[in-house]
Design an enzyme around this catalytic site. Structure first.
Site, PDB file in Angstrom:
ATOM      1  N   THR A 366      10.926  -0.964   3.980  1.00 52.74           N
ATOM      2  CA  THR A 366      10.528  -1.536   5.275  1.00 52.74           C
ATOM      3  C   THR A 366      10.772  -3.035   5.231  1.00 52.74           C
ATOM      4  O   THR A 366      10.314  -3.722   4.317  1.00 52.74           O
ATOM      5  CB  THR A 366       9.055  -1.218   5.613  1.00 52.74           C
ATOM      6  N   HIS A 418      -0.643   5.751  -7.145  1.00 49.49           N
ATOM      7  CA  HIS A 418      -1.208   5.599  -8.482  1.00 49.49           C
ATOM      8  C   HIS A 418      -1.570   6.942  -9.112  1.00 49.49           C
ATOM      9  O   HIS A 418      -1.896   7.011 -10.307  1.00 49.49           O
ATOM     10  CB  HIS A 418      -2.447   4.695  -8.423  1.00 49.49           C
TER      11      HIS A 418
END
Length: 445
Positions: A366, A418
């Site tokens: 992005t 994560h």
């Protein structure tokens, strides 16, 4: 008959909203001709007809949201036309009898009765002078409208009758006190007008209250905005989001771009930006760190052999966000990546993307720097495990070998899942992209 189904517009898309039919039942449609429009959180696009034929039946109406692979319409090949239905013989109704209208008997109009002329006695008290003037001039006092107190006929009324002019009415005169009949030659005293009371002061009226402007304006979300909200919330609840930010010296890339951009624009017809350089470096790093190009399926890790790069495209007027995908992005050079980015972004904003161009992404970029942002913390595009945010490139004073220099600086923000990727691995991956960009030497675009 051929079934037309709701297509799947991406791995994470399980439903779509049919926003508009481009054909009506009974219309002829050719294969690959646009048949209807759909909206998802990834794209608003036209869906082509899977076959040629006649649109015989529409099963899903405009505005309905249905699951993927749901049959929304049926096409017929048009070979067997339905048998014509014979027209029913017209039914002739018997004429209804003419209604009988009763004529009411004529009612004689009432004959108006003339009201009797008032007598002199009915005219109220008259002064001797008025009586004398009427008698000497042969005046019928009943034809005079009195202007005195209580409608009393005065001398002026008689004189006005003799002169043919309408007398002026005197406002509320006070009747004179009764006196003895005077001699015929003495005129009656003129009436004295009563004093006019002073008008009362108007009561104070407060000004009307002003209409207060509305505090809010209510507007329902578009279908795309609702899907984006659902997708972003789902991503935040699914992945364990962590973002790491690296400062990158883009001076080497900036020099190559500055030297090549004029010739590039003249040759290809579009601008050369920093984004394809970042995309090319990211593809190389993904080959070295394939776990960033993976996805999670329950307790399994899915490693993707192809690098399909998604690019976030903001639609005009903030109406939404679409992530078209460059398939096999690692096979393209800087020029090929720039061409694909320009083409996909233009067709995303004009709602012309094809279903296969918004699915299959394995990693996303992005470019919020195009709006001047330095860095941000992007949200992962499911089912990816990472997304790279690119900040604006700006000249900044930095310290190099204990000296201050002006360099083109950019911040790269990597948001990673994560659950699968640890911080050390994420920093190694982003550091590799940084190294490739800071040491860019390939002038072949």
């Amino acid at each position: 008959m051929s079934d037309v189904v709701m297509p799947q517009m991406g791995e994470s898309i399980v439903e779509g909203t049919l926003t508009r039919w481009l054909k009506k039942p009974g219309d002829r449609v050719e294969r690959d001709e646009p048949l209807f429009e759909i909206s998802t959180d990834k794209v608003d696009t036209e869906i082509p007809s899977p076959a040629a034929g006649i649109l015989s039946e529409v099963l899903v109406q405009e505005g309905q949201t249905v699951a993927i692979n749901t049959v929304v319409a049926r096409l017929s090949d048009g070979a067997a036309a339905p048998a014509p239905v014979p027209a029913a013989a017209p039914v002739v109704a018997a004429p209804a009898p003419a209604p009988v209208v009763e004529t009411p008997a004529p009612v004689a109009a009432p004959v108006p009765v003339a009201a009797p002329a008032p007598s002199v006695e009915d005219l109220g008290p008259l002064s001797p002078l008025v009586r004398k003037m009427a008698r000497e001039n042969d005046i019928d006092l009943s034809t005079i409208t009195g202007t005195g107190a209580g409608g009393r006929i005065t001398k002026e009324d008689v004189e006005a009758k003799l002169g043919g002019a309408a007398p002026a009415r005197v406002a509320a005169p006070v009747a004179p006190a009764p006196v003895a009949p005077p001699a015929p030659a003495v005129a009656a005293p003129a009436p004295v007008p009563a004093p006019t009371p002073a008008p009362a002061a108007p009561a104070y009226a407060p000004p009307p209250p002003r209409a207060e402007a509305a505090k809010i304006r209510v507007e329902p979300m578009s279908t795309m905005r609702k899907k984006i909200a659902e997708h972003m919330s789902h991503s935040m609840h699914t992945s364990a989001h962590v973002t790491t930010v690296h400062k990158v010296d883009m001076t080497a890339v900036a020099k190559i771009r500055e030297k090549s951009k004029a010739a590039f624009q003249a040759q290809y017809g579009f601008s050369l930006t920093f984004l394809p350089f970042v995309a090319a470096a990211t593809c190389k790093a993904l080959r070295e760190f394939p776990i960033l190009n993976a996805s999670i399926d329950g307790t399994n890790i899915l490693y993707h052999n192809d690098i399909n790069m998604g690019f976030a495209v903001a639609l005009d007027n903030g109406s939404g966000l679409i992530v078209p995908v460059i398939q096999n992005a690692d096979e393209k050079n800087v020029t090929g990546l720039q061409r694909s980015i320009v083409d996909l972004a233009a067709r995303a904003r004009s709602r012309q993307l094809k279903p296969e161009e918004v699915k299959g992404g394995t990693f996303a970029i992005t470019n919020f720097g195009s709006f001047g942002s330095v860095f941000a913390t992007p949200v992962i595009n499911q089912p990816n495990v990472g997304i790279l945010g690119v900040g604006t490139v700006e000249k900044t004073p930095v310290v190099i070998n204990d000296a201050i220099a002006i360099r083109s600086i950019c911040y790269l923000a990597l948001t990673f899942d994560h659950r699968l990727i640890d911080g050390a691995l994420a920093d190694m991956f982003t550091g590799r992209i940084k190294q490739l960009l800071e040491n860019w030497t390939d002038s072949v675009l």
